[in-house]
Write a protein that holds these residues in place. Structure first.
Motif, mmCIF file in Angstrom:
data_model
loop_
_atom_site.group_PDB
_atom_site.id
_atom_site.type_symbol
_atom_site.label_atom_id
_atom_site.label_comp_id
_atom_site.label_asym_id
_atom_site.label_seq_id
_atom_site.Cartn_x
_atom_site.Cartn_y
_atom_site.Cartn_z
ATOM 1 N N GLY A 108 41.855 48.948 -22.713
ATOM 2 C CA GLY A 108 42.413 47.627 -22.430
ATOM 3 C C GLY A 108 41.959 47.034 -21.108
ATOM 4 O O GLY A 108 42.467 45.991 -20.691
ATOM 5 N N ALA A 109 40.996 47.664 -20.436
ATOM 6 C CA ALA A 109 40.492 47.139 -19.156
ATOM 7 C C ALA A 109 39.855 45.772 -19.379
ATOM 8 O O ALA A 109 39.219 45.521 -20.406
ATOM 9 N N LEU A 110 40.037 44.895 -18.398
ATOM 10 C CA LEU A 110 39.452 43.561 -18.478
ATOM 11 C C LEU A 110 37.939 43.647 -18.412
ATOM 12 O O LEU A 110 37.395 44.523 -17.727
ATOM 13 N N PRO A 111 37.235 42.746 -19.102
ATOM 14 C CA PRO A 111 35.766 42.766 -19.000
ATOM 15 C C PRO A 111 35.347 42.428 -17.572
ATOM 16 O O PRO A 111 35.982 41.601 -16.911
ATOM 17 N N LEU A 112 34.285 43.075 -17.096
ATOM 18 C CA LEU A 112 33.836 42.832 -15.722
ATOM 19 C C LEU A 112 33.232 41.438 -15.569
ATOM 20 O O LEU A 112 33.245 40.893 -14.473
ATOM 21 N N GLU A 113 32.739 40.869 -16.661
ATOM 22 C CA GLU A 113 32.244 39.503 -16.628
ATOM 23 C C GLU A 113 33.448 38.577 -16.505
ATOM 24 O O GLU A 113 34.317 38.547 -17.369
ATOM 25 N N GLY A 114 33.513 37.847 -15.410
ATOM 26 C CA GLY A 114 34.602 36.893 -15.224
ATOM 27 C C GLY A 114 35.834 37.458 -14.524
ATOM 28 O O GLY A 114 36.798 36.739 -14.294
ATOM 29 N N GLU A 116 37.062 39.920 -11.154
ATOM 30 C CA GLU A 116 36.606 40.602 -9.945
ATOM 31 C C GLU A 116 37.270 41.968 -9.815
ATOM 32 O O GLU A 116 38.493 42.076 -9.846
ATOM 33 N N PRO A 117 36.473 43.020 -9.668
ATOM 34 C CA PRO A 117 37.058 44.348 -9.469
ATOM 35 C C PRO A 117 37.806 44.424 -8.136
ATOM 36 O O PRO A 117 37.334 43.910 -7.126
ATOM 37 N N LEU A 118 38.971 45.054 -8.157
ATOM 38 C CA LEU A 118 39.769 45.231 -6.944
ATOM 39 C C LEU A 118 39.676 46.654 -6.425
ATOM 40 O O LEU A 118 39.888 46.903 -5.239
ATOM 41 N N TYR A 119 39.392 47.593 -7.323
ATOM 42 C CA TYR A 119 39.359 49.009 -6.971
ATOM 43 C C TYR A 119 38.161 49.668 -7.641
ATOM 44 O O TYR A 119 37.589 49.129 -8.582
ATOM 45 N N SER A 120 37.840 50.854 -7.159
ATOM 46 C CA SER A 120 36.886 51.708 -7.860
ATOM 47 C C SER A 120 37.534 53.080 -8.005
ATOM 48 O O SER A 120 38.269 53.526 -7.125
ATOM 49 N N GLY A 121 37.276 53.703 -9.146
ATOM 50 C CA GLY A 121 37.847 55.012 -9.422
ATOM 51 C C GLY A 121 36.752 56.061 -9.457
ATOM 52 O O GLY A 121 35.668 55.823 -9.984
ATOM 53 N N TYR A 122 37.044 57.208 -8.867
ATOM 54 C CA TYR A 122 36.112 58.326 -8.823
ATOM 55 C C TYR A 122 36.824 59.581 -9.312
ATOM 56 O O TYR A 122 37.997 59.785 -9.011
ATOM 57 N N CYS A 137 39.858 46.306 -12.363
ATOM 58 C CA CYS A 137 40.150 44.914 -12.013
ATOM 59 C C CYS A 137 41.604 44.635 -11.651
ATOM 60 O O CYS A 137 41.932 43.502 -11.313
ATOM 61 N N SER A 138 42.485 45.605 -11.739
ATOM 62 C CA SER A 138 43.893 45.367 -11.415
ATOM 63 C C SER A 138 44.557 46.678 -11.019
ATOM 64 O O SER A 138 44.000 47.757 -11.223
ATOM 65 N N GLU A 139 45.758 46.556 -10.462
ATOM 66 C CA GLU A 139 46.522 47.758 -10.118
ATOM 67 C C GLU A 139 46.840 48.573 -11.372
ATOM 68 O O GLU A 139 46.802 49.800 -11.354
ATOM 69 N N LYS A 140 47.135 47.872 -12.466
ATOM 70 C CA LYS A 140 47.435 48.575 -13.720
ATOM 71 C C LYS A 140 46.218 49.384 -14.180
ATOM 72 O O LYS A 140 46.347 50.550 -14.546
ATOM 73 N N VAL A 156 40.932 63.051 -8.513
ATOM 74 C CA VAL A 156 40.759 61.646 -8.869
ATOM 75 C C VAL A 156 41.086 60.832 -7.619
ATOM 76 O O VAL A 156 42.091 61.074 -6.955
ATOM 77 N N MET A 157 40.222 59.866 -7.313
ATOM 78 C CA MET A 157 40.422 59.065 -6.111
ATOM 79 C C MET A 157 40.246 57.586 -6.439
ATOM 80 O O MET A 157 39.340 57.216 -7.192
ATOM 81 N N LEU A 158 41.134 56.758 -5.898
ATOM 82 C CA LEU A 158 41.015 55.313 -5.998
ATOM 83 C C LEU A 158 40.654 54.761 -4.635
ATOM 84 O O LEU A 158 41.231 55.171 -3.619
ATOM 85 N N CYS A 159 39.696 53.841 -4.621
ATOM 86 C CA CYS A 159 39.295 53.182 -3.380
ATOM 87 C C CYS A 159 39.436 51.679 -3.542
ATOM 88 O O CYS A 159 39.306 51.151 -4.647
ATOM 89 N N ASP A 160 39.692 50.993 -2.414
ATOM 90 C CA ASP A 160 39.783 49.533 -2.459
ATOM 91 C C ASP A 160 38.387 48.928 -2.377
ATOM 92 O O ASP A 160 37.381 49.648 -2.363
ATOM 93 N N ARG A 161 38.307 47.605 -2.287
ATOM 94 C CA ARG A 161 37.012 46.911 -2.272
ATOM 95 C C ARG A 161 36.147 47.310 -1.078
ATOM 96 O O ARG A 161 34.936 47.204 -1.113
ATOM 97 N N ASP A 162 36.789 47.740 0.015
ATOM 98 C CA ASP A 162 36.041 48.169 1.202
ATOM 99 C C ASP A 162 35.713 49.659 1.158
ATOM 100 O O ASP A 162 35.252 50.228 2.150
ATOM 101 N N ASP A 163 35.975 50.290 0.025
ATOM 102 C CA ASP A 163 35.718 51.714 -0.213
ATOM 103 C C ASP A 163 36.593 52.635 0.628
ATOM 104 O O ASP A 163 36.210 53.761 0.929
ATOM 105 N N PHE A 164 37.785 52.145 1.010
ATOM 106 C CA PHE A 164 38.764 53.002 1.671
ATOM 107 C C PHE A 164 39.650 53.638 0.611
ATOM 108 O O PHE A 164 40.109 52.958 -0.309
ATOM 109 N N CYS A 165 39.913 54.916 0.758
ATOM 110 C CA CYS A 165 40.761 55.633 -0.192
ATOM 111 C C CYS A 165 42.190 55.104 -0.115
ATOM 112 O O CYS A 165 42.771 55.009 0.970
ATOM 113 N N VAL A 166 42.759 54.750 -1.279
ATOM 114 C CA VAL A 166 44.144 54.286 -1.335
ATOM 115 C C VAL A 166 45.026 55.247 -2.131
ATOM 116 O O VAL A 166 46.247 55.157 -2.071
#
Length: 197
Positions: A108-114, A116-122, A137-140, A156-166
Motif C-alpha cells: 500500500g506504499a504510495l508511488p514515488l512518482e508524485g 516526496e519520500p520523508l524517510y528511508s528504511g534500511y 513517503c509517510s510515517e505510516k 532495521v533502521m529508519l532515517c529522515d531526509r537528512d539521513d539521521f537515524c530516527v
C-alpha cells in the motif's frame, strides 16, 4: 544447531517442517511464504516469496490467487492458494533473501512518482551487510516497513531526509529512541501529528 553461513544460502527444497504455519486458516499477506515445489514446471524454482496480497491470501481461500515478490530476483508472481505450503519460520530465511526482502516497500506504499519520500528504511544482516535504502513517503509507511522487516532482519533502521537515524530496532526490540523519548513522541501523537524525528 545453526549451519555455517555458506550452507544457509545454498538452494534447497523447503518442506512443511520449515513452515511456521501451514494450511488454509491463516492470512498470508505481509509474510514470507513457501511455494510448493510442484508449482514449478521442472519441479525446482525459487520457493520463497513475500506475499503482497490477493484474494487467496485471506484465510480459508483455497483456489484464489496469491501475489508475491520473489526473494530471489524481485519479480512479482501469482500462485493459487493450494500451491502455497505455508509461512516460513523467520530464522530460516537465507541471507540473500533477507537482502532482497529489505528492498520491498510496504504493501500500500504510495508511488514515488508524485510523492516526496520523508524517510528511508534500511535492514542489516548480523554481519553488518545491507542493501540500498528504501524510500518511504509517510510515517505510516515507515512504521509498516519496520513491522514487515522486524521478524526477518537482525537490524532495521529508519532515517529522515537528512539521513539521521530516527528509529532503530535490533533483534526485534526497539533500541532507539529510548523509552523516555518514545513516551514524549506518543504524547505528541495523542495531541496531534507524531513525527519520528
Amino acid at each position: 544447531m545453526d549451519r555455517p553461513t555458506e550452507e544457509k544460502d545454498e538452494k534447497r527444497a523447503y518442506t512443511a517442517e520449515d513452515c511456521e504455519e501451514t494450511g488454509y486458516g491463516m492470512c498470508l499477506t505481509g509474510k514470507v511464504i513457501v511455494v510448493c515445489q510442484d508449482a514449478f514446471p521442472d519441479g525446482c524454482g525459487n520457493q520463497l516469496y513475500f506475499c503482497t496480497g490477493g484474494s487467496g491470501a485471506e484465510p480459508d481461500s483455497v483456489e484464489h490467487t496469491v501475489s508475491g515478490v520473489s526473494l530471489e530476483n524481485g519479480e512479482v508472481t501469482c500462485f493459487r492458494r493450494s500451491q502455497i505450503l505455508g509461512t516460513l519460520k523467520p530464522q530460516l530465511l537465507p541471507e540473500q533473501a533477507k537482502l532482497q526482502l529489505s528492498q520491498i516497500r510496504p504493501i500500500g506504499a504510495l508511488p514515488l512518482e508524485g510523492h516526496e519520500p520523508l524517510y528511508s528504511g534500511y535492514s542489516f544482516l548480523e554481519d553488518g551487510r545491507y542493501a540500498a535504502g528504501v524510500w518511504l513517503c509517510s510515517e505510516k509507511e515507515a512504521m509498516d516497513y519496520v513491522e514487515m522487516q522486524k521478524p526477518y532482519q537482525h537490524k532495521v533502521m529508519l532515517c529522515d531526509r537528512d539521513d539521521f537515524c530516527v528509529m532503530e530496532v535490533v533483534a526485534g526490540k526497539m533500541v532507539f529512541p529510548d523509552e523516555e523519548t518514545l513516551r514524549k513522541l506518543q504524547g505528541q501523537a495523542d495531541g496531534g501529528s507524531m513525527e519520528l524525528t
